[in-house]
Design an enzyme around this catalytic site. Structure first.
Site: not given
Length: 306
Positions: A11, A85, A155
């Site tokens: 990304s 994460d 997005t």
């Protein structure tokens, strides 16, 4: 000259984080230059299954699993992640070799319409994939409706425009790393929306037995950020739970002491429990564990440890 391969998600945000790490590595290690550092984009399960709730397919670790496999297999030398994460229980063979100096840890609303939430009298719809953020927003104003939204920042901004949402809530660190500050309609104070543990921190991972890489990473590690991160992660580990657990936590160093503030919501989301502890920097992990245990006591049967 040492050659290094860095692995991360593909990304725009992950690439921005990798570029930051490369810049620091070259600045602080005379044996390294940009020409000898190669980036490898790795697609993760979290990226592939974009329309499924993370809790249904294995949680946030799905953004790290494939990258960590390639690190263990020596296909890459370094892995770059958003700290939040990474599982709180670190892999046996891997280590976080550097915690990059924390960026803005706050949450922000991306919106051209919303400048304040407290006084809203009509319903607004905000996109988020985080249970923590959803419940924190509803504590501010019951007129806020939260709709599920996943995907990278680009997005989500596209979905915001296409789906006629009033706003989306994101981490300021990611938004600012992509130079999208102009899209921020509202920045929250820490007292209003306590961020996720590890938010705003880039974690750089390597193999435990790779002493060369470990020595490079040691030179880019920010000690204060590491101390705060380890305290926050100890709090998370004590609480347990999964990626649906609504919990926030932030450690800061003040006057040579560490202060950790954490918030845990009940399983139903109807109640929240907050606790703060200050102590010696050297006791950062102990403080994290104590705060996590205290929150579990405060919540009692309102929160079931998974």
């Amino acid at each position: 000259m040492t050659k290094i391969t860095i692995g991360a998600r593909g990304s725009k945000l992950s690439i921005a984080y990798v570029e930051k790490v490369i810049e620091l590595l070259v600045q602080r290690n005379k044996d390294l230059n940009k020409e000898n550092i190669h980036f490898k984009a790795i697609k993760t399960s979290g990226d592939v299954n974009k329309n499924i709730k993370l809790s249904e397919i294995g949680g946030k670790k799905l953004f790290c699993k494939e990258i960590e496999e390639k690190l263990r297999n020596k296909e890459i030398d370094i892995a770059v992640h958003s700290l939040k994460d990474i599982e709180t229980e670190e892999e046996d063979e891997l280590i976080i070799g550097a915690f990059i100096k924390r960026n803005d840890c706050r949450d922000v609303i991306i919106s051209s319409k919303i400048k304040s939430l407290a006084g809203l009298k009509k319903k607004v719809v905000i996109g988020s994939s985080s249970r923590r953020r959803e419940l924190q927003l509803k504590k501010i104003n019951k007129n806020i409706l939260v709709t599920s939204m996943r995907g990278n920042i680009d997005t989500r901004i596209k979905k915001l425009e296409e789906n006629k949402l009033d706003g989306i809530i994101l981490a300021a660190a990611g938004v600012k790393s992509l130079n999208l500050d102009n899209k921020i309609g509202l920045s929250f104070k820490i007292e209003e929306v306590l961020p996720a543990a590890g938010q705003g921190i880039i974690a750089v991972q390597c193999n435990k037995n790779d002493n060369t890489i470990k020595s490079f990473l040691k030179n880019i590690n920010d000690q204060e950020t590491e101390i705060c991160a380890r305290s926050e992660r100890a709090m998370l580990e004590a609480i347990g739970g999964d990626c649906e657990t609504a919990v926030g936590g932030l450690a800061v160093v003040e006057n040579n002491n560490l202060k950790l503030t954490a918030q845990l919501f009940s399983d139903t989301g109807s109640k929240s429990f907050k606790y703060e502890m200050t102590g010696k920097i050297s006791d950062a992990v102990k403080i994290g564990k104590s705060v996590g245990e205290k929150l579990l006591k405060l919540a009692g049967l309102e929160f079931k440890k998974k």
